[in-house]
Design an enzyme around this catalytic site. Structure first.
Site, PDB file in Angstrom:
ATOM      1  N   LYS A  47       0.813  -1.203   0.000  1.00  0.00           N
ATOM      2  CA  LYS A  47       0.000   0.000   0.000  1.00  0.00           C
ATOM      3  C   LYS A  47       0.853   1.263   0.000  1.00  0.00           C
ATOM      4  CE  LYS A  47      -2.942  -2.520   3.174  1.00  0.00           C
ATOM      5  NZ  LYS A  47      -3.199  -2.696   4.619  1.00  0.00           N
ATOM      6  N   GLY A  48       2.130   1.085   0.375  1.00  0.00           N
ATOM      7  CA  GLY A  48       2.972   2.247   0.635  1.00  0.00           C
ATOM      8  C   GLY A  48       3.165   3.180  -0.543  1.00  0.00           C
ATOM      9  N   GLU A 103       7.779   2.552  -5.998  1.00  0.00           N
ATOM     10  CA  GLU A 103       7.813   2.137  -4.591  1.00  0.00           C
ATOM     11  C   GLU A 103       8.018   3.335  -3.676  1.00  0.00           C
ATOM     12  OE1 GLU A 103       7.176   0.188  -2.391  1.00  0.00           O
ATOM     13  OE2 GLU A 103       7.773  -1.880  -2.721  1.00  0.00           O
ATOM     14  N   ASP A 107      14.246  -0.914   1.663  1.00  0.00           N
ATOM     15  CA  ASP A 107      14.860  -1.092   2.978  1.00  0.00           C
ATOM     16  C   ASP A 107      15.968  -2.136   2.816  1.00  0.00           C
ATOM     17  OD1 ASP A 107      15.213  -1.464   5.775  1.00  0.00           O
ATOM     18  OD2 ASP A 107      13.183  -0.768   6.119  1.00  0.00           O
ATOM     19  N   VAL A 157      10.790   5.243   9.702  1.00  0.00           N
ATOM     20  CA  VAL A 157      10.122   6.410   9.134  1.00  0.00           C
ATOM     21  C   VAL A 157       8.664   6.108   8.799  1.00  0.00           C
ATOM     22  CG1 VAL A 157      12.151   7.599   8.232  1.00  0.00           C
ATOM     23  CG2 VAL A 157      11.082   5.823   6.853  1.00  0.00           C
ATOM     24  N   ASP A 163       3.784   3.366   6.882  1.00  0.00           N
ATOM     25  CA  ASP A 163       2.981   3.194   8.091  1.00  0.00           C
ATOM     26  C   ASP A 163       3.773   2.696   9.284  1.00  0.00           C
ATOM     27  OD1 ASP A 163       3.307   0.501   6.929  1.00  0.00           O
ATOM     28  OD2 ASP A 163       1.927  -0.110   8.509  1.00  0.00           O
TER      29      ASP A 163
HETATM   30  C1  PRP Z   1       7.426  -1.848   2.470  1.00  0.00           C
HETATM   31  C2  PRP Z   1       7.761  -1.069   1.200  1.00  0.00           C
HETATM   32  C3  PRP Z   1       8.426  -2.083   0.348  1.00  0.00           C
HETATM   33  C4  PRP Z   1       9.129  -2.977   1.352  1.00  0.00           C
HETATM   34  C5  PRP Z   1      10.553  -2.580   1.428  1.00  0.00           C
HETATM   35  O1  PRP Z   1       6.221  -2.509   2.286  1.00  0.00           O
HETATM   36  O2  PRP Z   1       6.611  -0.546   0.590  1.00  0.00           O
HETATM   37  O3  PRP Z   1       7.513  -2.840  -0.417  1.00  0.00           O
HETATM   38  O4  PRP Z   1       8.515  -2.762   2.619  1.00  0.00           O
HETATM   39  O5  PRP Z   1      11.248  -3.407   2.315  1.00  0.00           O
HETATM   40  P1  PRP Z   1      12.465  -4.326   1.865  1.00  0.00           P
HETATM   41  O6  PRP Z   1      13.347  -3.477   0.975  1.00  0.00           O
HETATM   42  O7  PRP Z   1      13.146  -4.644   3.185  1.00  0.00           O
HETATM   43  O8  PRP Z   1      11.951  -5.525   1.193  1.00  0.00           O
HETATM   44  P2  PRP Z   1       5.434  -3.254   3.467  1.00  0.00           P
HETATM   45  O9  PRP Z   1       5.750  -4.711   3.417  1.00  0.00           O
HETATM   46  O10 PRP Z   1       5.705  -2.540   4.764  1.00  0.00           O
HETATM   47  O11 PRP Z   1       3.933  -3.081   3.014  1.00  0.00           O
HETATM   48  P3  PRP Z   1       3.062  -1.743   2.783  1.00  0.00           P
HETATM   49  O12 PRP Z   1       3.575  -1.080   1.530  1.00  0.00           O
HETATM   50  O13 PRP Z   1       1.661  -2.255   2.624  1.00  0.00           O
HETATM   51  O14 PRP Z   1       3.236  -0.855   4.005  1.00  0.00           O
END
Ligand code: PRP
Length: 184
Positions: A47-48, A103, A107, A157, A163
């Site tokens: 969703k991010g 994206e 991370d 963050v 979130d």
């Molecule tokens: C977050 C972000 C990326 C992922 C990055 O999504 O949107 O998809 O984490 O992390 P990584 O580089 O360690 O793989 P999340 O899984 O938190 O879902 P969201 O977008 O629904 O918050």
């Protein structure tokens, strides 16, 4: 929701809405130039990426298509395991398409590394990545990212799509949370 609504829950603003918007405009200009004369499909990762997709795409001058994926990392804890499950797949056939994954944050890089490989098996003409934020210190795998908004420290963050326990996505800026919020 804005800074005043956060009260004591906000530690500090990392990137304000003007900084984010100015950088997205620069990224969009680069994307417009790079994809001139080609049809582009933006793939947002739910969703991010919702805020980045909405604002980045509105800075573009070309009539792009948009599609969405939702993925989930397997494994315990808050960090990615690298094993990814598709919760919602694309509606679009990627054969011959120029695809730009949008994206909010990279991370560990595990999610995008997996996604890049997955989409590249579908016959696309090209697959590239645009991410607003990247945490170089948190990288576990090297992901080739064509468009990066900001490199940031490895801190927790929130805001602008990001979130904590599904909250704070609707902040117009990116900030760090006060430790008492997640210390329980
Ligand atoms: C977050 C972000 C990326 C992922 C990055 O999504 O949107 O998809 O984490 O992390 P990584 O580089 O360690 O793989 P999340 O899984 O938190 O879902 P969201 O977008 O629904 O918050």
């Amino acid at each position: 929701m804005d800074v005043d609504d956060m009260g004591q829950d906000l530690e500090r603003v990392l990137l304000d809405r003007e900084q984010i918007d100015a950088r997205l405009a620069e990224m969009a200009a680069q994307i417009d130039a790079d994809y001139a004369g080609r049809d582009l499909l933006l793939v947002g990762v739910l969703k991010g990426a919702v805020m980045v997709m909405a604002d980045l795409s509105r800075h573009l001058h070309s009539a792009v298509e948009m599609d969405w994926m939702a993925v989930s990392s397997y494994g315990a804890g808050t960090s990615s395991s690298g094993v990814v499950r598709i919760l919602k797949d694309l509606d679009t056939d990627l054969t011959g398409r120029h695809v730009l994954i949008v994206e909010d944050i990279i991370d560990s890089g595990l999610t995008l590394s997996w996604l890049l490989s997955n989409l590249r098996t579908r016959g696309a003409a090209s697959v590239e990545i645009a991410a607003l934020l990247r945490k170089p210190e948190a990288a576990k795998v090297d992901v080739s990212v064509r468009y990066v908004g900001f490199d940031i420290p490895s801190e927790f963050v929130v805001g602008y799509g990001l979130d904590y326990a599904e909250k704070y996505r609707n902040l117009p800026f990116v900030g760090t949370l006060a430790p008492h919020v997640y210390a329980d």
